[in-house]
Design a protein around this motif. Structure first.
Motif, PDB file in Angstrom:
ATOM      1  N   HIS A 167       0.839  -1.207   0.000  1.00 21.65           N
ATOM      2  CA  HIS A 167       0.000   0.000   0.000  1.00 21.65           C
ATOM      3  C   HIS A 167       0.870   1.252   0.000  1.00 21.65           C
ATOM      4  CE1 HIS A 167       0.512   0.496   4.472  1.00 21.65           C
ATOM      5  NE2 HIS A 167       0.225   1.753   4.198  1.00 21.65           N
ATOM      6  N   THR A 168       0.302   2.335  -0.478  1.00 18.64           N
ATOM      7  CA  THR A 168       0.951   3.633  -0.370  1.00 18.64           C
ATOM      8  C   THR A 168      -0.131   4.670  -0.112  1.00 18.64           C
ATOM      9  OG1 THR A 168       2.583   5.138  -1.339  1.00 18.64           O
ATOM     10  CG2 THR A 168       0.913   4.252  -2.846  1.00 18.64           C
ATOM     11  N   CYS A 169       0.233   5.813   0.504  1.00 11.53           N
ATOM     12  CA  CYS A 169      -0.763   6.742   1.038  1.00 11.53           C
ATOM     13  C   CYS A 169      -1.688   5.890   1.919  1.00 11.53           C
ATOM     14  CB  CYS A 169      -1.518   7.455  -0.072  1.00 11.53           C
ATOM     15  SG  CYS A 169      -0.478   8.282  -1.285  1.00 11.53           S
ATOM     16  N   SER A 170      -3.020   6.057   1.816  1.00 11.27           N
ATOM     17  CA  SER A 170      -3.917   5.093   2.454  1.00 11.27           C
ATOM     18  C   SER A 170      -4.728   4.404   1.363  1.00 11.27           C
ATOM     19  CB  SER A 170      -4.817   5.769   3.497  1.00 11.27           C
ATOM     20  OG  SER A 170      -4.089   6.041   4.687  1.00 11.27           O
ATOM     21  N   LEU A 171      -3.998   4.002   0.317  1.00 17.22           N
ATOM     22  CA  LEU A 171      -4.569   3.235  -0.791  1.00 17.22           C
ATOM     23  C   LEU A 171      -4.107   1.794  -0.612  1.00 17.22           C
ATOM     24  CD1 LEU A 171      -3.725   5.797  -3.620  1.00 17.22           C
ATOM     25  CD2 LEU A 171      -6.015   5.351  -2.655  1.00 17.22           C
ATOM     26  N   PHE A 172      -5.051   0.906  -0.290  1.00 14.36           N
ATOM     27  CA  PHE A 172      -4.701  -0.460   0.090  1.00 14.36           C
ATOM     28  C   PHE A 172      -5.051  -1.448  -1.013  1.00 14.36           C
ATOM     29  CE2 PHE A 172      -4.939   1.821   4.058  1.00 14.36           C
ATOM     30  CZ  PHE A 172      -3.853   1.315   4.771  1.00 14.36           C
ATOM     31  N   PRO A 173      -4.318  -2.567  -1.078  1.00 15.21           N
ATOM     32  CA  PRO A 173      -4.557  -3.562  -2.138  1.00 15.21           C
ATOM     33  C   PRO A 173      -6.013  -4.033  -2.160  1.00 15.21           C
ATOM     34  CG  PRO A 173      -2.557  -4.099  -0.926  1.00 15.21           C
ATOM     35  CD  PRO A 173      -3.213  -2.966  -0.190  1.00 15.21           C
ATOM     36  N   GLY A 174      -6.582  -4.028  -3.360  1.00 15.97           N
ATOM     37  CA  GLY A 174      -7.934  -4.548  -3.530  1.00 15.97           C
ATOM     38  C   GLY A 174      -9.049  -3.648  -3.031  1.00 15.97           C
ATOM     39  N   HIS A 175      -8.709  -2.496  -2.466  1.00 14.83           N
ATOM     40  CA  HIS A 175      -9.733  -1.616  -1.890  1.00 14.83           C
ATOM     41  C   HIS A 175     -10.454  -0.846  -2.996  1.00 14.83           C
ATOM     42  CE1 HIS A 175     -11.639   1.406   0.675  1.00 14.83           C
ATOM     43  NE2 HIS A 175     -11.381   0.595   1.699  1.00 14.83           N
ATOM     44  N   GLU A 176     -11.743  -0.601  -2.774  1.00 12.77           N
ATOM     45  CA  GLU A 176     -12.553   0.102  -3.784  1.00 12.77           C
ATOM     46  C   GLU A 176     -12.035   1.509  -4.076  1.00 12.77           C
ATOM     47  OE1 GLU A 176     -16.495   0.235  -2.179  1.00 12.77           O
ATOM     48  OE2 GLU A 176     -15.941   1.547  -0.512  1.00 12.77           O
ATOM     49  N   LEU A 177     -11.334   2.107  -3.130  1.00 14.41           N
ATOM     50  CA  LEU A 177     -10.800   3.467  -3.342  1.00 14.41           C
ATOM     51  C   LEU A 177      -9.855   3.538  -4.535  1.00 14.41           C
ATOM     52  CD1 LEU A 177      -9.788   5.352  -0.077  1.00 14.41           C
ATOM     53  CD2 LEU A 177     -11.437   5.991  -1.822  1.00 14.41           C
ATOM     54  N   LEU A 178      -9.244   2.405  -4.892  1.00 15.44           N
ATOM     55  CA  LEU A 178      -8.331   2.403  -6.036  1.00 15.44           C
ATOM     56  C   LEU A 178      -9.063   2.735  -7.339  1.00 15.44           C
ATOM     57  CD1 LEU A 178      -6.188  -0.758  -5.216  1.00 15.44           C
ATOM     58  CD2 LEU A 178      -5.467   1.632  -5.050  1.00 15.44           C
ATOM     59  N   ARG A 179     -10.384   2.607  -7.333  1.00 17.69           N
ATOM     60  CA  ARG A 179     -11.172   2.882  -8.541  1.00 17.69           C
ATOM     61  C   ARG A 179     -11.765   4.292  -8.544  1.00 17.69           C
ATOM     62  NH1 ARG A 179     -12.554  -2.365  -7.126  1.00 17.69           N
ATOM     63  NH2 ARG A 179     -14.566  -1.777  -6.238  1.00 17.69           N
ATOM     64  N   GLU A 180     -11.497   5.079  -7.490  1.00 16.01           N
ATOM     65  CA  GLU A 180     -12.019   6.448  -7.423  1.00 16.01           C
ATOM     66  C   GLU A 180     -11.371   7.309  -8.515  1.00 16.01           C
ATOM     67  OE1 GLU A 180     -13.910   9.626  -6.941  1.00 16.01           O
ATOM     68  OE2 GLU A 180     -14.427   8.105  -5.444  1.00 16.01           O
ATOM     69  N   THR A 181     -12.195   7.984  -9.312  1.00 24.74           N
ATOM     70  CA  THR A 181     -11.650   8.803 -10.400  1.00 24.74           C
ATOM     71  C   THR A 181     -12.035  10.275 -10.313  1.00 24.74           C
ATOM     72  OG1 THR A 181     -13.561   8.260 -11.785  1.00 24.74           O
ATOM     73  CG2 THR A 181     -11.596   6.877 -12.051  1.00 24.74           C
ATOM     74  N   GLU A 182     -13.039  10.615  -9.481  1.00 22.44           N
ATOM     75  CA  GLU A 182     -13.525  11.999  -9.446  1.00 22.44           C
ATOM     76  C   GLU A 182     -12.906  12.824  -8.328  1.00 22.44           C
ATOM     77  OE1 GLU A 182     -15.489  13.370 -11.749  1.00 22.44           O
ATOM     78  OE2 GLU A 182     -15.377  11.460 -12.811  1.00 22.44           O
ATOM     79  N   ALA A 183     -12.885  12.267  -7.133  1.00 19.45           N
ATOM     80  CA  ALA A 183     -12.405  13.027  -5.963  1.00 19.45           C
ATOM     81  C   ALA A 183     -10.887  13.180  -6.008  1.00 19.45           C
ATOM     82  CB  ALA A 183     -12.824  12.314  -4.679  1.00 19.45           C
ATOM     83  N   TRP A 184     -10.416  14.270  -5.416  1.00 20.52           N
ATOM     84  CA  TRP A 184      -8.974  14.443  -5.208  1.00 20.52           C
ATOM     85  C   TRP A 184      -8.551  13.816  -3.884  1.00 20.52           C
ATOM     86  CZ3 TRP A 184      -7.698  20.296  -6.514  1.00 20.52           C
ATOM     87  CH2 TRP A 184      -8.026  20.549  -7.849  1.00 20.52           C
TER      88      TRP A 184
END
Length: 261
Positions: A159-176
């Motif tokens: 993981h890096t930042c608070s982006l974790f493997p397999g987490h739905e946040l990895l698909r976020e495209t709109e928010a900063w």
């Protein structure tokens, strides 16, 4: 396929820190030339200690100066805790680096989270995103903020930042900036820069040290496996540089290159 990620390996953290300083100062000078300020995002973990080793060393000459007064520091991720809490990335950076700046040193601008909304991670993320908007998009609307440099760590799970493997946040495209309530690593409630923001930086530097990282480094550089660090590598290519010690990449077949600017 663009040019590949730079993997710089050093015999010790001391030699790594010296090279990291040169790299950061070159990014600083490019930022100042571009827009008169150096906009940098940092994460927590073991990174602030290595940054302190790199940046608190005395300047060798004018070209080696850290121009703190021109720095705007943001947090690549932050925990939903008070700023003086031991889990706060701001508190960690303050303790390891900011409090150790020599007396009389001009202070950088540091953008922290709004402690008044710690109970609502969505509001916390929204307010931090507004902080970014004010800094990066004050004159015109931009799709994404473009940091001069992001200084990131790599977790043992990739993981890096608070982006974790397999987490739905990895698909976020709109928010900063997005909230996360279920971080697999405590504390669970956090905010983080999203993947498109990370990958749009002018430069990204990862710092990873110690033998505890060698297995995940193999996964990131040889398998990819959709790990957040690997996703950053794939999207940024030559804009991304890894500063590692030899212990962290023991057995990693990906080509290391000698450090040069």
């Amino acid at each position: 396929m663009g040019k590949q990620v730079n993997l710089y390996s050093f015999p010790s953290v001391d030699t790594l820190a010296t090279a990291l300083r040169s790299y950061i100062i070159s990014c600083q000078e490019a930022g100042l030339e571009r827009h008169g300020v150096f906009k940098v995002g940092v994460s927590g973990g073991s990174l602030p200690k290595t940054l302190a080793q790199a940046l608190l060393a005395p300047a060798k000459d004018e070209s080696d100066e850290v121009k703190w007064e021109s720095w705007e520091i943001f947090f690549a991720d932050e925990r939903a805790v008070p700023l003086n809490h031991e889990d706060s990335n701001y508190a960690l950076l303050k303790k390891e680096l900011l409090d150790k700046l020599p007396k009389g040193t001009p202070q950088p601008t540091v953008h922290t989270i709004d402690e008044s909304v710690l109970d609502d991670t969505q509001e916390l993320a929204d307010r931090y995103e507004q902080t970014l908007v004010r800094s990066f998009a004050s004159r015109d609307s931009v799709k994404l903020p473009i940091f001069d440099l992001l200084l990131l760590g790599c977790g043992p799970d990739g993981h890096t930042c608070s982006l974790f493997p397999g987490h739905e946040l990895l698909r976020e495209t709109e928010a900063w900036v997005s909230p996360i309530e279920d971080s697999p690593k405590p504390p669970p409630r956090r905010i983080t820069l999203t993947l498109p923001v990370v990958t749009h930086a002018v430069r990204v530097a990862f710092v990873a040290t110690g033998s505890g990282k060698k297995e995940i480094m193999k996964d990131i550089f040889e398998e990819g496996k959709g790990l957040p660090c690997a996703l950053v590598n794939e999207a940024t290519g030559e804009r991304c540089s890894w500063f590692v010690d030899n212990a962290a990449v023991e057995g990693v077949s990906y080509p290391k290159r000698p450090f040069s600017l």
